[in-house]
Design a protein around this motif. Structure first.
Motif, PDB file in Angstrom:
ATOM      1  N   ASN A 348       0.848  -1.203   0.000  1.00 54.59           N
ATOM      2  CA  ASN A 348       0.000   0.000   0.000  1.00 54.59           C
ATOM      3  C   ASN A 348       0.878   1.246   0.000  1.00 54.59           C
ATOM      4  OD1 ASN A 348      -2.259   1.601   0.069  1.00 54.59           O
ATOM      5  ND2 ASN A 348      -2.442   1.541   2.304  1.00 54.59           N
ATOM      6  N   LEU A 349       1.845   1.243  -0.903  1.00 55.04           N
ATOM      7  CA  LEU A 349       2.823   2.342  -0.983  1.00 55.04           C
ATOM      8  C   LEU A 349       2.660   3.054  -2.328  1.00 55.04           C
ATOM      9  CD1 LEU A 349       6.014   0.458   0.304  1.00 55.04           C
ATOM     10  CD2 LEU A 349       4.480   1.946   1.640  1.00 55.04           C
ATOM     11  N   THR A 350       2.773   4.355  -2.308  1.00 56.56           N
ATOM     12  CA  THR A 350       2.679   5.133  -3.540  1.00 56.56           C
ATOM     13  C   THR A 350       4.067   5.262  -4.168  1.00 56.56           C
ATOM     14  OG1 THR A 350       0.820   6.378  -2.647  1.00 56.56           O
ATOM     15  CG2 THR A 350       1.996   7.366  -4.536  1.00 56.56           C
ATOM     16  N   LEU A 351       4.097   5.047  -5.483  1.00 57.04           N
ATOM     17  CA  LEU A 351       5.342   5.229  -6.237  1.00 57.04           C
ATOM     18  C   LEU A 351       5.174   6.476  -7.109  1.00 57.04           C
ATOM     19  CD1 LEU A 351       4.437   1.874  -7.085  1.00 57.04           C
ATOM     20  CD2 LEU A 351       6.883   1.879  -6.887  1.00 57.04           C
ATOM     21  N   ARG A 352       6.211   7.296  -7.189  1.00 55.07           N
ATOM     22  CA  ARG A 352       6.117   8.490  -8.022  1.00 55.07           C
ATOM     23  C   ARG A 352       7.430   8.711  -8.773  1.00 55.07           C
ATOM     24  NH1 ARG A 352       3.610  10.280  -3.100  1.00 55.07           N
ATOM     25  NH2 ARG A 352       1.386  10.813  -3.388  1.00 55.07           N
ATOM     26  N   THR A 353       7.292   9.374  -9.941  1.00 52.37           N
ATOM     27  CA  THR A 353       8.461   9.825 -10.700  1.00 52.37           C
ATOM     28  C   THR A 353       8.222  11.273 -11.126  1.00 52.37           C
ATOM     29  OG1 THR A 353       8.892   7.609 -11.568  1.00 52.37           O
ATOM     30  CG2 THR A 353       9.909   9.459 -12.751  1.00 52.37           C
ATOM     31  N   TRP A 354       9.254  12.103 -10.871  1.00 51.75           N
ATOM     32  CA  TRP A 354       9.200  13.504 -11.350  1.00 51.75           C
ATOM     33  C   TRP A 354      10.315  13.678 -12.392  1.00 51.75           C
ATOM     34  CZ3 TRP A 354       8.576  12.157  -6.227  1.00 51.75           C
ATOM     35  CH2 TRP A 354       7.458  12.649  -5.565  1.00 51.75           C
ATOM     36  N   ILE A 355      10.008  14.365 -13.473  1.00 56.25           N
ATOM     37  CA  ILE A 355      11.014  14.745 -14.466  1.00 56.25           C
ATOM     38  C   ILE A 355      11.139  16.257 -14.421  1.00 56.25           C
ATOM     39  CG2 ILE A 355      11.737  14.621 -16.889  1.00 56.25           C
ATOM     40  CD1 ILE A 355      11.372  11.901 -15.483  1.00 56.25           C
ATOM     41  N   ASN A 356      12.337  16.720 -14.068  1.00 57.51           N
ATOM     42  CA  ASN A 356      12.559  18.172 -13.944  1.00 57.51           C
ATOM     43  C   ASN A 356      11.480  18.832 -13.080  1.00 57.51           C
ATOM     44  OD1 ASN A 356      14.730  17.768 -15.740  1.00 57.51           O
ATOM     45  ND2 ASN A 356      13.320  17.937 -17.491  1.00 57.51           N
ATOM     46  N   GLY A 357      11.116  18.134 -12.003  1.00 58.94           N
ATOM     47  CA  GLY A 357      10.172  18.696 -11.034  1.00 58.94           C
ATOM     48  C   GLY A 357       8.716  18.446 -11.356  1.00 58.94           C
ATOM     49  N   GLU A 358       8.430  17.914 -12.561  1.00 55.51           N
ATOM     50  CA  GLU A 358       7.030  17.669 -12.940  1.00 55.51           C
ATOM     51  C   GLU A 358       6.663  16.213 -12.654  1.00 55.51           C
ATOM     52  OE1 GLU A 358       6.318  18.130 -17.112  1.00 55.51           O
ATOM     53  OE2 GLU A 358       4.229  17.407 -16.968  1.00 55.51           O
ATOM     54  N   LEU A 359       5.558  15.988 -11.928  1.00 61.24           N
ATOM     55  CA  LEU A 359       5.115  14.642 -11.602  1.00 61.24           C
ATOM     56  C   LEU A 359       4.651  13.943 -12.871  1.00 61.24           C
ATOM     57  CD1 LEU A 359       4.522  12.487  -9.420  1.00 61.24           C
ATOM     58  CD2 LEU A 359       2.211  13.498  -9.209  1.00 61.24           C
ATOM     59  N   ARG A 360       5.307  12.841 -13.247  1.00 59.58           N
ATOM     60  CA  ARG A 360       4.966  12.164 -14.501  1.00 59.58           C
ATOM     61  C   ARG A 360       4.471  10.745 -14.301  1.00 59.58           C
ATOM     62  NH1 ARG A 360       7.770  14.592 -18.690  1.00 59.58           N
ATOM     63  NH2 ARG A 360       6.586  13.238 -20.103  1.00 59.58           N
ATOM     64  N   GLN A 361       4.710  10.167 -13.141  1.00 63.73           N
ATOM     65  CA  GLN A 361       4.262   8.786 -12.910  1.00 63.73           C
ATOM     66  C   GLN A 361       3.780   8.703 -11.465  1.00 63.73           C
ATOM     67  OE1 GLN A 361       7.368   5.728 -12.841  1.00 63.73           O
ATOM     68  NE2 GLN A 361       5.957   4.174 -13.620  1.00 63.73           N
ATOM     69  N   GLU A 362       2.644   8.080 -11.266  1.00 59.32           N
ATOM     70  CA  GLU A 362       2.147   7.865  -9.897  1.00 59.32           C
ATOM     71  C   GLU A 362       1.319   6.594  -9.893  1.00 59.32           C
ATOM     72  OE1 GLU A 362      -0.349  10.992  -8.243  1.00 59.32           O
ATOM     73  OE2 GLU A 362       0.498  10.583  -6.264  1.00 59.32           O
ATOM     74  N   GLY A 363       1.643   5.709  -8.948  1.00 57.29           N
ATOM     75  CA  GLY A 363       0.921   4.444  -8.854  1.00 57.29           C
ATOM     76  C   GLY A 363       1.037   3.900  -7.448  1.00 57.29           C
ATOM     77  N   SER A 364       0.469   2.725  -7.217  1.00 57.31           N
ATOM     78  CA  SER A 364       0.490   2.146  -5.872  1.00 57.31           C
ATOM     79  C   SER A 364       0.827   0.666  -5.934  1.00 57.31           C
ATOM     80  CB  SER A 364      -0.884   2.299  -5.203  1.00 57.31           C
ATOM     81  OG  SER A 364      -0.921   1.508  -4.018  1.00 57.31           O
ATOM     82  N   THR A 365       1.604   0.226  -4.946  1.00 60.63           N
ATOM     83  CA  THR A 365       1.940  -1.205  -4.878  1.00 60.63           C
ATOM     84  C   THR A 365       0.689  -2.029  -4.525  1.00 60.63           C
ATOM     85  OG1 THR A 365       2.546  -0.943  -2.538  1.00 60.63           O
ATOM     86  CG2 THR A 365       4.332  -0.772  -4.178  1.00 60.63           C
ATOM     87  N   ALA A 366      -0.416  -1.355  -4.252  1.00 59.75           N
ATOM     88  CA  ALA A 366      -1.675  -2.107  -4.056  1.00 59.75           C
ATOM     89  C   ALA A 366      -2.100  -2.772  -5.359  1.00 59.75           C
ATOM     90  CB  ALA A 366      -2.776  -1.161  -3.570  1.00 59.75           C
ATOM     91  N   ASP A 367      -1.533  -2.268  -6.474  1.00 63.92           N
ATOM     92  CA  ASP A 367      -1.930  -2.791  -7.785  1.00 63.92           C
ATOM     93  C   ASP A 367      -0.974  -3.851  -8.333  1.00 63.92           C
ATOM     94  OD1 ASP A 367      -4.118  -1.075  -7.812  1.00 63.92           O
ATOM     95  OD2 ASP A 367      -2.898   0.598  -8.530  1.00 63.92           O
ATOM     96  N   LEU A 368      -0.051  -4.315  -7.480  1.00 59.93           N
ATOM     97  CA  LEU A 368       0.856  -5.379  -7.953  1.00 59.93           C
ATOM     98  C   LEU A 368       0.041  -6.586  -8.394  1.00 59.93           C
ATOM     99  CD1 LEU A 368       3.674  -5.362  -5.236  1.00 59.93           C
ATOM    100  CD2 LEU A 368       3.961  -4.831  -7.667  1.00 59.93           C
ATOM    101  N   ILE A 369       0.369  -7.161  -9.535  1.00 57.73           N
ATOM    102  CA  ILE A 369      -0.326  -8.382  -9.976  1.00 57.73           C
ATOM    103  C   ILE A 369       0.150  -9.560  -9.126  1.00 57.73           C
ATOM    104  CG2 ILE A 369      -0.588 -10.013 -11.887  1.00 57.73           C
ATOM    105  CD1 ILE A 369      -0.284  -7.607 -13.800  1.00 57.73           C
ATOM    106  N   PHE A 370       1.463  -9.718  -9.034  1.00 62.52           N
ATOM    107  CA  PHE A 370       2.033 -10.789  -8.196  1.00 62.52           C
ATOM    108  C   PHE A 370       2.625 -10.132  -6.945  1.00 62.52           C
ATOM    109  CE2 PHE A 370       1.171 -13.897 -11.289  1.00 62.52           C
ATOM    110  CZ  PHE A 370       1.524 -13.411 -12.543  1.00 62.52           C
ATOM    111  N   SER A 371       2.109 -10.525  -5.787  1.00 58.74           N
ATOM    112  CA  SER A 371       2.496  -9.886  -4.519  1.00 58.74           C
ATOM    113  C   SER A 371       3.904 -10.314  -4.114  1.00 58.74           C
ATOM    114  CB  SER A 371       1.511 -10.318  -3.423  1.00 58.74           C
ATOM    115  OG  SER A 371       1.737 -11.703  -3.127  1.00 58.74           O
TER     116      SER A 371
END
Ligand SMILES: O=C(O)C/C=C\CC(=O)C(=O)O
Ligand SMILES: [Mg+2]
Length: 429
Positions: A348-371
């Motif tokens: 239940n952890l949020t993953l994020r990626t910023w490129i040059n300060g702009e948020l470009r990726q956001e997701g959650s390990t709650a959505d893992l297919i294989f735990s």
């Protein structure tokens, strides 16, 4: 010797002949244009005399071959210079279940415990016309000659060093013929070639080996980084794939590791260099045939990685291949390992990626297919996981291309934040 054991598939003419028709159809569509690399991780490597575990109900093939052993750091080495970088050669046995395909990583066929016996180093300078003999229980069962390989040892070292820096002690298994000798429990398999000490190993039913047997890692304490492809349904769909029905596991070699605050080189003449924020699980104790229910006991903690992909190099062989995923410095990892007690629910952890300060990726390990428990149970069913081994659990939707000058920040909630800057090949020189 220490280091990573690389191997190449489809390097013997008999293999290309046997698979030629298949390679003109989906999912391959064309014969391989570049070597089809894979890795034999440290759990597979054993010495002469140590047992090869035989998994019940499987067909196990002996793969008598020769390993070139790197003698000095090699990066982008020309074929004509390659022999300067080779310390010598060793007999090896690329033990494998029969290949069902060359499309996805063959972890279950190639990376089982003890599936890479490795002999002693011999300071030979040339193995381009060497006869490799296999004996089973004292009787010759097969022989082949390295002159029938498509790429020589020098050509293989040159090709791999184009994108992965090779270090002293790294090894490359140079290939095996299509037809190989089937092994059975109770056999003694002996590999011989002129100028080499014989490499002999007993074959022992896996069930009779102790459940928690661990293999002495003779090469180096390099930990194995396993990575998951398409382990988030939304990411699979953004790549036009259906979610996998079995974990799509590949291996990343230590040459690809990079640290927080460092730079990563974007190769020239490519269209796609994608970032991938991922939660990484760090194994804390030796795991073999662990149940899902017990699996979290084997976790030491968590860290973060950016599993960059150079998608231009995705050929349909052992996909994703090393040219895509195991390039120098394209796996920033860290900066620290967070003890598992600090993470209440890793699913239940949020993953994020910023490129040059702009948020470009956001997701959650709650959505893992294989735990995480599923992955530890799955991998430890056929291979021993050692303390320090890591599992990068995949990336969610939200990929984009990065170019030189970009600052890439990937973060996993509560685990860490990894900063990395993209540079060009010219800048990196
Ligand atoms: O082979 C492919 O097309 C995708 C391979 C890896 C994707 C990945 O690293 C991830 O999903 O994370
Ligand atoms: Mg990934």
């Amino acid at each position: 010797m220490k280091g990573t054991v690389f191997a190449v598939a489809l390097n013997h003419r008999s293999q290309l002949d046997a698979w030629r028709d298949a390679f003109t159809q989906a999912p391959y569509n064309a014969p391989p244009k570049t070597p089809v690399w894979f890795i034999k991780p440290r759990n597979t490597v054993i010495r002469a005399g140590e047992p090869i575990p035989y998994p019940s109900g499987e067909t196990v093939l002996s793969g008598a071959t020769v390993a070139l052993v790197v003698g000095k750091t090699a990066s982008r080495v020309a074929v004509d210079d390659a022999m300067e970088y080779i310390a010598g050669f060793a007999l090896a046995n690329e033990v494998s279940l029969p290949e069902e395909s060359f499309y996805r990583p063959a972890i279950k066929a190639k990376c089982r415990d003890g599936f890479c016996p490795l002999g002693d180093l011999v300071a030979l300078k040339n193995v381009d016309n060497l006869t490799v003999i296999t004996e089973i229980n004292g009787r010759e069962a097969d022989h082949w000659n390295t002159a029938d390989l498509q790429r020589s040892a020098a050509e293989l070292l040159s090709a791999l060093s184009e994108f992965a820096t090779l270090n002293p002690g790294d090894a490359i298994l140079i290939g095996t013929p299509q037809s190989r000798v089937a092994l059975r429990p109770g056999d003694r398999v002996r590999i011989m070639a002129e100028g080499f000490p014989a490499l002999e190993n007993p074959v022992v039913s896996e069930d009779t080996l102790t459940k928690n047997q661990t293999f002495v890692w003779p090469l180096s304490p390099n930990n194995t980084l396993f990575a998951l492809g398409l382990n988030y349904a939304d990411h699979a769909s953004e790549l036009d794939f259906k979610p996998p029905t079995e974990p799509l596991v590949f291996i990343k070699a230590p040459n690809t590791f990079n640290s927080d605050g460092q730079t990563s080189v974007r190769p020239n003449n490519v269209e796609y260099m994608h970032y991938e924020a991922e939660l990484v699980v760090v194994i804390g104790k030796t795991a073999r045939k662990v149940s899902e229910a017990d699996a979290m006991e084997y976790v030491a903690g968590y860290t973060v990685c950016n599993d960059y992909a150079i998608r231009d190099y995705l050929e349909n062989y052992y996909r994703p291949n090393l040219r895509v995923k195991s390039r120098d410095g394209l796996t920033p990892i860290g900066p620290t390992i967070v003890d598992k007690s600090a993470i209440a629910d890793p699913h239940n952890l949020t993953l994020r990626t910023w490129i040059n300060g702009e948020l470009r990726q956001e997701g959650s390990t709650a959505d893992l297919i294989f735990s995480i428990p599923f992955l530890i149970a799955y991998l430890s069913e056929f291979m021993t996981l050692q303390p320090g081994d890591m599992i990068a659990t995949g990336t969610p939707k939200g990929l984009a291309n990065v170019v030189p000058g970009d600052e890439v920040v990937v973060e996993v909630e509560g685990v860490g934040r990894l900063v990395n800057r993209i540079v060009s090949e010219e800048t990196a020189k």
